[in-house]
Design an enzyme around this catalytic site. Structure first.
Site, mmCIF file in Angstrom:
data_model
loop_
_atom_site.group_PDB
_atom_site.id
_atom_site.type_symbol
_atom_site.label_atom_id
_atom_site.label_comp_id
_atom_site.label_asym_id
_atom_site.label_seq_id
_atom_site.Cartn_x
_atom_site.Cartn_y
_atom_site.Cartn_z
ATOM 1 N N CYS A 132 0.843 -1.190 0.000
ATOM 2 C CA CYS A 132 0.000 0.000 0.000
ATOM 3 C C CYS A 132 0.886 1.250 0.000
ATOM 4 C CB CYS A 132 -0.906 0.026 1.218
ATOM 5 S SG CYS A 132 -1.996 1.450 1.205
ATOM 6 N N LYS A 169 0.404 -9.551 -2.483
ATOM 7 C CA LYS A 169 -0.017 -8.460 -3.366
ATOM 8 C C LYS A 169 1.111 -7.453 -3.524
ATOM 9 C CE LYS A 169 -3.693 -5.244 -4.387
ATOM 10 N NZ LYS A 169 -5.023 -4.796 -4.024
ATOM 11 N N GLY A 222 -7.372 2.750 -11.525
ATOM 12 C CA GLY A 222 -8.281 2.953 -12.654
ATOM 13 C C GLY A 222 -7.535 2.954 -13.987
ATOM 14 N N GLY A 249 -6.790 -1.155 -13.342
ATOM 15 C CA GLY A 249 -7.255 -0.436 -14.522
ATOM 16 C C GLY A 249 -8.292 -1.136 -15.366
HETATM 17 C C1 FMN Z 1 -10.430 3.464 -2.519
HETATM 18 C C2 FMN Z 1 -9.453 2.340 -2.644
HETATM 19 C C3 FMN Z 1 -9.093 1.605 -1.516
HETATM 20 C C4 FMN Z 1 -8.189 0.550 -1.625
HETATM 21 N N1 FMN Z 1 -7.874 -0.176 -0.513
HETATM 22 C C5 FMN Z 1 -7.040 -1.250 -0.622
HETATM 23 C C6 FMN Z 1 -6.773 -2.080 0.498
HETATM 24 O O1 FMN Z 1 -7.291 -1.886 1.598
HETATM 25 N N2 FMN Z 1 -5.917 -3.112 0.313
HETATM 26 C C7 FMN Z 1 -5.329 -3.409 -0.883
HETATM 27 O O2 FMN Z 1 -4.582 -4.390 -0.988
HETATM 28 N N3 FMN Z 1 -5.592 -2.646 -1.985
HETATM 29 C C8 FMN Z 1 -6.431 -1.593 -1.869
HETATM 30 N N4 FMN Z 1 -6.718 -0.839 -2.980
HETATM 31 C C9 FMN Z 1 -6.094 -1.205 -4.271
HETATM 32 C C10 FMN Z 1 -7.034 -2.066 -5.137
HETATM 33 O O3 FMN Z 1 -7.344 -3.285 -4.507
HETATM 34 C C11 FMN Z 1 -6.398 -2.338 -6.511
HETATM 35 O O4 FMN Z 1 -5.222 -3.103 -6.340
HETATM 36 C C12 FMN Z 1 -6.028 -1.067 -7.267
HETATM 37 O O5 FMN Z 1 -6.990 -0.058 -7.053
HETATM 38 C C13 FMN Z 1 -5.897 -1.300 -8.762
HETATM 39 O O6 FMN Z 1 -7.091 -1.818 -9.319
HETATM 40 P P1 FMN Z 1 -8.233 -0.902 -10.010
HETATM 41 O O7 FMN Z 1 -7.539 -0.028 -11.004
HETATM 42 O O8 FMN Z 1 -9.197 -1.877 -10.597
HETATM 43 O O9 FMN Z 1 -8.836 -0.100 -8.897
HETATM 44 C C14 FMN Z 1 -7.618 0.238 -2.888
HETATM 45 C C15 FMN Z 1 -7.980 0.977 -4.023
HETATM 46 C C16 FMN Z 1 -8.888 2.009 -3.919
HETATM 47 C C17 FMN Z 1 -9.266 2.766 -5.157
#
Ligand code: FMN
Length: 309
Positions: A132, A169, A222, A249
């Site tokens: 993170c 992760k 995204g 994304g």
């Molecule tokens: C609002 C928000 C909160 C997130 N919280 C976590 C989390 O608690 N733990 C984690 O491993 N990833 C967290 N992520 C990351 C997502 O799980 C993901 O890996 C990342 O957003 C990329 O995917 P996406 O583009 O489909 O959102 C978070 C992402 C967003 C947008």
């Protein structure tokens, strides 16, 4: 006749399709996760990352939408392990679909303790968030920025996870996806989730002339990060044998197909839920199916990693 997807096998789990709710998005309560399966059509869900004690997270504003995604510094807010163990148990009573428990710790010992407690809830997989990018100010650099820390976390979580599979992760920072994935595999990881948010990044309010997030910086997610996710999955697939939960994304089926061609077995979706609602899982799964039919493939397995040939 239109044949529906036979489902996907992932570490001996059977999913009705390869889509998974990514961590941090609607993953706090059993009822919201159940809706993502029942109404949204996802194949599996991941909980929000949790640790030993509850955490308040960062002050608002903590999420900003922008043209190509989201910038967030939620700061790993969560109700703590006791609450989350209850929610995972409840979900398991209500749903057949797999649930992945996302955990983190501030120290190696905390990772061990959280894993031990999480095992009691019998999730189908433990996803270990070492990447993170929004909590530097409190935690220092993420464990995932260091090969040796990533190795130690993987080893300790595996030691306590028993028969529950473990996915680490990773983020696209630090020593590089290939090298990180290799130390995870060497230390017993069963899968890799790639990628977490990218950054940190910053957006500035031009009227107030200050950073918009209260934390100033946050992780980018995204559509803006799709190319980084595709490249990361490609690199991990080239380096290790364990399966990959490709995340980052994905907005439409074509994005998910790119991740599968790069080597992903499952597809995590997070930010698109903010923009399209939970129906996005079904749309992406149906779109993958149509693609297979259009090109005469019989299963997802037939296209996994094809971009490497
Ligand atoms: C609002 C928000 C909160 C997130 N919280 C976590 C989390 O608690 N733990 C984690 O491993 N990833 C967290 N992520 C990351 C997502 O799980 C993901 O890996 C990342 O957003 C990329 O995917 P996406 O583009 O489909 O959102 C978070 C992402 C967003 C947008």
């Amino acid at each position: 006749m239109r044949r529906s997807m036979d489902g996907v096998n992932f570490l001996n789990l059977k999913l009705k399709n390869p889509t998974v709710l990514a961590s941090g998005i609607l993953g706090l309560t059993a009822s919201s996760m159940r809706r993502v399966i029942k109404v949204g059509g996802a194949g599996a869900v991941t909980t929000k990352s949790f640790n030993k004690d509850w955490r308040k997270g960062h002050k608002n504003p903590s999420i900003i939408p922008f043209e190509h995604g989201l910038l967030n510094a939620v700061g790993l807010s969560n109700p703590g392990i006791d609450e989350m163990v209850k929610e995972i148990r409840k979900f398991k009573q209500q749903s057949e679909a797999p649930i992945f428990a996302s955990i983190f710790g501030r120290t190696i010992d905390e990772f061990a303790e959280v894993t031990q407690r999480t095992v009691e809830a019998e999730p189908d997989l433990i996803e270990v968030n070492v990447s993170c990018p929004n909590v530097h100010s409190e935690f220092g650099q993420p464990f995932g920025d260091s090969l040796s820390d990533t190795a130690r976390v993987t080893e300790i979580v595996k030691k306590h996870a028993g028969s529950i599979p473990v996915s680490i992760k990773l983020g696209p920072h630090g020593p590089g996806m290939g090298r990180l994935a290799r130390v995870c595999e060497e230390n017993g990881a069963d899968a890799i989730t790639a990628i977490n948010t990218v950054g940190p990044g910053m957006l500035i309010d031009i009227d107030v002339r200050k950073p918009i997030l209260s934390n100033k910086t946050g992780g980018v997610s995204g559509p803006a990060i799709l190319p980084i996710a595709v490249k990361s999955v490609y690199e991990v697939y080239r380096t290790v044998k364990i399966p990959i939960i490709g995340t980052g994304g994905v907005t439409v089926a074509a994005d998910a197909i790119q991740l599968i061609l790069a080597g992903a077995t499952l597809i995590g979706i997070g930010t698109a839920v903010y923009y399209q609602g939970i129906e996005v899982f079904r749309k992406v799964a149906d779109g993958i199916q149509s693609y297979l039919q259009k090109y005469g493939f019989n299963s997802i397995e037939e296209i996994r990693g094809l971009a490497h040939e």
